[in-house]
Structures are given as C-alpha cells and as structure tokens.
Write a protein that holds these residues in place. Structure first.
Motif, PDB file in Angstrom:
ATOM      1  N   GLY A  14      30.979 -37.399  48.918  1.00 58.24           N
ATOM      2  CA  GLY A  14      30.709 -38.221  47.741  1.00 58.24           C
ATOM      3  C   GLY A  14      30.244 -39.613  48.110  1.00 58.24           C
ATOM      4  O   GLY A  14      30.384 -40.559  47.335  1.00 58.24           O
TER       5      GLY A  14
ATOM      6  N   ASN B 241      24.762 -33.983  37.754  1.00 60.43           N
ATOM      7  CA  ASN B 241      25.707 -34.885  37.086  1.00 60.43           C
ATOM      8  C   ASN B 241      25.088 -36.204  36.636  1.00 60.43           C
ATOM      9  O   ASN B 241      25.609 -36.846  35.737  1.00 60.43           O
ATOM     10  CB  ASN B 241      26.895 -35.204  38.003  1.00 60.43           C
TER      11      ASN B 241
ATOM     12  N   PHE C 288      33.033 -35.657  38.521  1.00 60.20           N
ATOM     13  CA  PHE C 288      32.806 -35.484  39.951  1.00 60.20           C
ATOM     14  C   PHE C 288      33.440 -36.606  40.765  1.00 60.20           C
ATOM     15  O   PHE C 288      33.629 -37.712  40.285  1.00 60.20           O
ATOM     16  CB  PHE C 288      31.315 -35.342  40.264  1.00 60.20           C
TER      17      PHE C 288
ATOM     18  N   ASP D 144      23.270 -31.965  41.994  1.00 61.22           N
ATOM     19  CA  ASP D 144      24.390 -31.304  41.328  1.00 61.22           C
ATOM     20  C   ASP D 144      24.306 -31.377  39.802  1.00 61.22           C
ATOM     21  O   ASP D 144      25.131 -30.803  39.104  1.00 61.22           O
ATOM     22  CB  ASP D 144      25.721 -31.864  41.807  1.00 61.22           C
TER      23      ASP D 144
END
Length: 139
Positions: free
Chosen positions: A123, A22, A50, A20
């Motif tokens: 997550g 990040n 996030f 992603d």
C-alpha cells in the motif's frame, strides 16, 4: 510560474487510474516541477475500502466532497472524513481508507511523486535507489 487546469490535466497522462479500481488521481504538481512536494486531486470511489502504508512518503489529505473514514491501524481508531476535514499521515501511518460516498480529496506528498505511481503490495509508493520514485510504467 506554473499554471495548470484540472480539466486539462484530466485529459492528459497526469490522470492515473488505480489497477484495483478504488481511486483515480490527477497529479497537478510532480517532482519535475521542483517544488519539493507533489499535489494531486484524487477521487476515491464510493464503496472503496483499502489499506495503505506510505512508508516512503508523508501525506496530507483534505476532503473537498464526499464522505468516508480513515482508520489508523496502530490504534484501530476511526476518524470520519467529510468536506473540510484534513488528515495528515505524519508518522507513515498504516491506515484503511473507506468511502461511503465518492470523495474528492486534495493530496500533498513529500517527497514528490514522479507521476505514474500506483500502490505496491504494502500500500506504498516505491522509491528508487536515488530516493526518487520510479514506479512508472511505459504507456
């Protein structure tokens, strides 16, 4: 005794870049090292924002450089992060991590990671049926 150098590890398969965009993480200690935890130096890129929820792991995070905040979603409290700050996800806390300046973090996971894990849709890092992470991909 185990001795590793961060610069060397950054040039190996121990450096993982999130799909992603990040973060990136260099995993200096892993499950195979038989220490009962894994130890990572993680960079959270500036502007990252996030959500994570480590349902299968406990994590301690110490800020070395940079600035940001962690927000716990159970109570919507925001905690500033700056060099010298530690936050500990001792209750599998669902949280949002934000980086206002690129952050370098020292992270400890229990149980230890195998090395290739990236966050799933929740997550979290997965555990296989033997209680060992196996979210790796062939590279």
């Amino acid at each position: 005794m185990i001795v590793r150098n961060l610069s060397d590890a950054n040039q190996s398969n121990r450096r993982i870049i999130s799909p992603d965009g990040n973060w990136e993480s260099t995993r200096l200690l892993l499950k195979e090292d038989n220490m009962g935890f894994s130890f990572h130096i993680t960079t959270i890129y500036q502007g990252a924002d996030f959500q994570m929820h480590y349902q299968n792991h406990l994590e301690s995070v110490y800020c070395i450089t940079g600035e940001g905040e962690v927000e716990t979603l159970a109570d919507n409290k925001k905690h500033p992060i700056k060099p010298g700050t530690i936050y500990v996800l001792d209750k599998h806390d669902k949280h949002i991590l934000r980086a206002s300046k690129e952050m370098t973090l020292a992270c400890v996971f229990n149980p230890p990671l195998n090395g290739k894990e990236v966050h799933n849709a929740e997550g979290a890092y997965e555990l296989n049926d033997q209680g060992i992470e196996d979210n790796s991909t062939d590279e």
